[in-house]
Every structure is written in structure tokens, then in C-alpha cells.
Scaffold this motif. Sequence first.
Motif, PDB file in Angstrom:
ATOM      1  N   GLY A   3      84.196  17.571  30.671  1.00  0.00           N
ATOM      2  CA  GLY A   3      82.920  17.355  30.943  1.00  0.00           C
ATOM      3  C   GLY A   3      82.788  15.656  31.141  1.00  0.00           C
ATOM      4  O   GLY A   3      81.304  15.367  31.339  1.00  0.00           O
ATOM      5  N   PHE A   4      83.683  15.078  31.244  1.00  0.00           N
ATOM      6  CA  PHE A   4      83.674  13.518  31.257  1.00  0.00           C
ATOM      7  C   PHE A   4      82.964  13.320  32.733  1.00  0.00           C
ATOM      8  O   PHE A   4      83.271  13.969  33.699  1.00  0.00           O
ATOM      9  CB  PHE A   4      84.911  12.967  31.458  1.00  0.00           C
ATOM     10  N   HIS A   5      82.214  12.413  32.689  1.00  0.00           N
ATOM     11  CA  HIS A   5      81.435  12.008  33.964  1.00  0.00           C
ATOM     12  C   HIS A   5      81.363  10.561  33.955  1.00  0.00           C
ATOM     13  O   HIS A   5      81.313   9.532  33.302  1.00  0.00           O
ATOM     14  CB  HIS A   5      79.996  12.665  33.922  1.00  0.00           C
ATOM     15  N   ARG A   6      81.344  10.145  35.453  1.00  0.00           N
ATOM     16  CA  ARG A   6      80.971   8.575  35.867  1.00  0.00           C
ATOM     17  C   ARG A   6      80.535   8.681  37.278  1.00  0.00           C
ATOM     18  O   ARG A   6      80.612   9.719  37.931  1.00  0.00           O
ATOM     19  CB  ARG A   6      82.292   8.044  35.906  1.00  0.00           C
ATOM     20  N   VAL A   7      79.820   7.653  37.621  1.00  0.00           N
ATOM     21  CA  VAL A   7      79.456   7.573  38.858  1.00  0.00           C
ATOM     22  C   VAL A   7      80.080   6.308  39.673  1.00  0.00           C
ATOM     23  O   VAL A   7      80.358   5.380  38.803  1.00  0.00           O
ATOM     24  CB  VAL A   7      77.887   7.236  38.738  1.00  0.00           C
ATOM     25  N   MET A   8      80.462   6.641  40.732  1.00  0.00           N
ATOM     26  CA  MET A   8      81.423   5.441  41.421  1.00  0.00           C
ATOM     27  C   MET A   8      80.609   4.509  42.397  1.00  0.00           C
ATOM     28  O   MET A   8      79.597   5.447  43.107  1.00  0.00           O
ATOM     29  CB  MET A   8      82.626   5.888  42.165  1.00  0.00           C
ATOM     30  N   PHE A   9      80.309   3.158  42.319  1.00  0.00           N
ATOM     31  CA  PHE A   9      79.779   2.489  43.292  1.00  0.00           C
ATOM     32  C   PHE A   9      80.652   1.571  44.002  1.00  0.00           C
ATOM     33  O   PHE A   9      81.553   0.959  43.471  1.00  0.00           O
ATOM     34  CB  PHE A   9      78.827   1.674  42.544  1.00  0.00           C
ATOM     35  N   ALA A  10      80.431   1.360  45.200  1.00  0.00           N
ATOM     36  CA  ALA A  10      81.326   0.539  46.157  1.00  0.00           C
ATOM     37  C   ALA A  10      80.445  -0.967  45.934  1.00  0.00           C
ATOM     38  O   ALA A  10      79.236  -0.880  46.214  1.00  0.00           O
ATOM     39  CB  ALA A  10      81.281   0.819  47.521  1.00  0.00           C
ATOM     40  N   VAL A  11      81.010  -1.805  45.562  1.00  0.00           N
ATOM     41  CA  VAL A  11      80.447  -3.126  45.422  1.00  0.00           C
ATOM     42  C   VAL A  11      81.007  -4.327  46.502  1.00  0.00           C
ATOM     43  O   VAL A  11      82.255  -4.165  46.822  1.00  0.00           O
ATOM     44  CB  VAL A  11      80.473  -3.891  44.093  1.00  0.00           C
ATOM     45  N   ASP A  12      80.263  -5.396  46.862  1.00  0.00           N
ATOM     46  CA  ASP A  12      80.922  -6.338  47.796  1.00  0.00           C
ATOM     47  C   ASP A  12      81.761  -7.433  47.217  1.00  0.00           C
ATOM     48  O   ASP A  12      82.459  -8.300  47.629  1.00  0.00           O
ATOM     49  CB  ASP A  12      79.908  -7.045  48.545  1.00  0.00           C
TER      50      ASP A  12
ATOM     51  N   GLY B 183      79.336   0.876  30.112  1.00  0.00           N
ATOM     52  CA  GLY B 183      78.034   0.169  30.172  1.00  0.00           C
ATOM     53  C   GLY B 183      77.463   0.626  28.777  1.00  0.00           C
ATOM     54  O   GLY B 183      77.852   1.112  27.950  1.00  0.00           O
ATOM     55  N   PRO B 184      75.986   0.384  28.745  1.00  0.00           N
ATOM     56  CA  PRO B 184      75.270   0.650  27.630  1.00  0.00           C
ATOM     57  C   PRO B 184      75.129   2.337  27.247  1.00  0.00           C
ATOM     58  O   PRO B 184      75.207   2.931  28.142  1.00  0.00           O
ATOM     59  CB  PRO B 184      73.754   0.220  27.717  1.00  0.00           C
ATOM     60  N   GLY B 185      75.315   2.424  25.956  1.00  0.00           N
ATOM     61  CA  GLY B 185      75.078   3.858  25.726  1.00  0.00           C
ATOM     62  C   GLY B 185      76.402   4.791  25.882  1.00  0.00           C
ATOM     63  O   GLY B 185      76.408   5.684  25.771  1.00  0.00           O
ATOM     64  N   GLY B 186      77.795   3.917  26.134  1.00  0.00           N
ATOM     65  CA  GLY B 186      78.824   4.832  26.868  1.00  0.00           C
ATOM     66  C   GLY B 186      78.876   5.106  28.046  1.00  0.00           C
ATOM     67  O   GLY B 186      79.779   5.663  28.453  1.00  0.00           O
ATOM     68  N   ILE B 187      77.914   4.796  28.917  1.00  0.00           N
ATOM     69  CA  ILE B 187      77.901   5.128  30.532  1.00  0.00           C
ATOM     70  C   ILE B 187      79.123   4.615  30.804  1.00  0.00           C
ATOM     71  O   ILE B 187      79.460   3.549  30.616  1.00  0.00           O
ATOM     72  CB  ILE B 187      76.575   4.440  31.065  1.00  0.00           C
ATOM     73  N   VAL B 188      79.812   5.439  31.661  1.00  0.00           N
ATOM     74  CA  VAL B 188      80.946   5.114  32.597  1.00  0.00           C
ATOM     75  C   VAL B 188      80.698   4.987  34.043  1.00  0.00           C
ATOM     76  O   VAL B 188      80.163   5.882  34.572  1.00  0.00           O
ATOM     77  CB  VAL B 188      82.252   5.858  32.235  1.00  0.00           C
ATOM     78  N   ILE B 189      80.945   3.663  34.684  1.00  0.00           N
ATOM     79  CA  ILE B 189      80.858   3.905  36.095  1.00  0.00           C
ATOM     80  C   ILE B 189      82.060   3.378  36.837  1.00  0.00           C
ATOM     81  O   ILE B 189      82.965   2.594  35.853  1.00  0.00           O
ATOM     82  CB  ILE B 189      79.640   2.750  36.638  1.00  0.00           C
ATOM     83  N   GLY B 190      82.321   3.669  37.944  1.00  0.00           N
ATOM     84  CA  GLY B 190      83.374   3.253  38.607  1.00  0.00           C
ATOM     85  C   GLY B 190      83.022   2.208  39.597  1.00  0.00           C
ATOM     86  O   GLY B 190      81.894   2.472  40.118  1.00  0.00           O
ATOM     87  N   LEU B 191      83.756   1.214  39.774  1.00  0.00           N
ATOM     88  CA  LEU B 191      83.605  -0.059  40.550  1.00  0.00           C
ATOM     89  C   LEU B 191      84.557  -0.175  41.667  1.00  0.00           C
ATOM     90  O   LEU B 191      85.720  -0.142  41.245  1.00  0.00           O
ATOM     91  CB  LEU B 191      83.075  -1.136  39.857  1.00  0.00           C
ATOM     92  N   ALA B 192      84.280  -0.297  42.742  1.00  0.00           N
ATOM     93  CA  ALA B 192      85.244  -0.389  43.991  1.00  0.00           C
ATOM     94  C   ALA B 192      84.962  -1.526  44.932  1.00  0.00           C
ATOM     95  O   ALA B 192      83.828  -1.432  45.177  1.00  0.00           O
ATOM     96  CB  ALA B 192      85.452   0.852  44.565  1.00  0.00           C
ATOM     97  N   GLU B 193      85.777  -2.057  45.338  1.00  0.00           N
ATOM     98  CA  GLU B 193      85.672  -3.211  46.357  1.00  0.00           C
ATOM     99  C   GLU B 193      86.613  -3.035  47.464  1.00  0.00           C
ATOM    100  O   GLU B 193      87.781  -3.008  47.038  1.00  0.00           O
ATOM    101  CB  GLU B 193      85.749  -4.722  45.733  1.00  0.00           C
ATOM    102  N   ASP B 194      86.294  -2.705  48.684  1.00  0.00           N
ATOM    103  CA  ASP B 194      87.300  -2.820  49.729  1.00  0.00           C
ATOM    104  C   ASP B 194      87.974  -4.195  49.950  1.00  0.00           C
ATOM    105  O   ASP B 194      87.419  -5.252  49.768  1.00  0.00           O
ATOM    106  CB  ASP B 194      86.442  -2.590  51.146  1.00  0.00           C
TER     107      ASP B 194
END
Length: 145
Positions: A89-98, A132-143
Motif C-alpha cells: 500500500g506504499f504510495h509516492r508521487v513522482m515529479f520531474a524537476v529542472d 516530506g512533512p507527515g511522512g509524505i514520500v515523493i519521487g524527484l527526477a531530473e533529465d
Amino acid sequence: MAIVRMDNVGIVVDDLDLAVEFFTVLGMELEGRQLIEGEWAGRVVGLSGMRSEIAMMRIPGAPGKLELATYHAPELLGRGAQAIPHTLGFHRVMFAVDDLDDTIARLGPLGGELLGEVVDYRGLVRLCYFRGPGGIVIGLAEDAA
């Protein structure tokens, strides 16, 4: 029959103000906040007496939204739990960043921390998981190109 669109991803947080600030520093914009309560809302999510507040975040000029929610009733479950990536049930949201390094530096003062390390994948992309706050996990990716 086909899916028409994905409207949003929802994440439950314990501190809505801090989560909004975190995702604003990441580069998202607050579209709006509102209290969600009443018999209809409880029927949708299956929680009798539900009372929550949501903040809808958007990426400027891009589709998709992130719905941050906190529950005032019933009480939040799992406060302080720090799930790790192989948890069911683990979740994360992935964002592409510059600029990955700059993004990590800007989010750090808001309590953010790397789960592992920044990795270069075959010279194509640099990526990491970030808590991040409250245990939120995000993925970060840079080309890398």
C-alpha cells in the motif's frame, strides 16, 4: 469504454498548512481549500461523521492535480508511521524537476530528507525518493540530457 483522464492523486496529511507550503516550495500552486463534511461526504468515503479539509494543488501549465487532505473526524490513523518503499500500500508521487539539487535544498528546511541517495540512472535521469512533512514520500527526477 476508456478512462477519460486522471483528475488527481490524494494524500492524507496531518498538517495541511505545512503540506501546502512544502508543495508550494516544490513549485505547485494552491488552487483552493475547502471543508468537506456532511452525510454525502461520509457516504462517498465510507466514514460516518467524516469532517475533513482539502487543499487542491496544481502544477502551473500542466495537467493533473494533487489533493492534500486532513481529517478532523474521525481521528487520523497511523500518525507518525514511516512506511518504507516495500510496504504494501506504499504510495509516492513522482515529479520531474529542472534542478534536482536545488529542489532538495529548498525542501530540506521544511523537514524534507532523502530516503536513500540521488542516483544517476544510465546517464538518462537523476532521481531520488524524498520524505516530506507527515511522512509524505515523493519521487524527484531530473533529465540528465
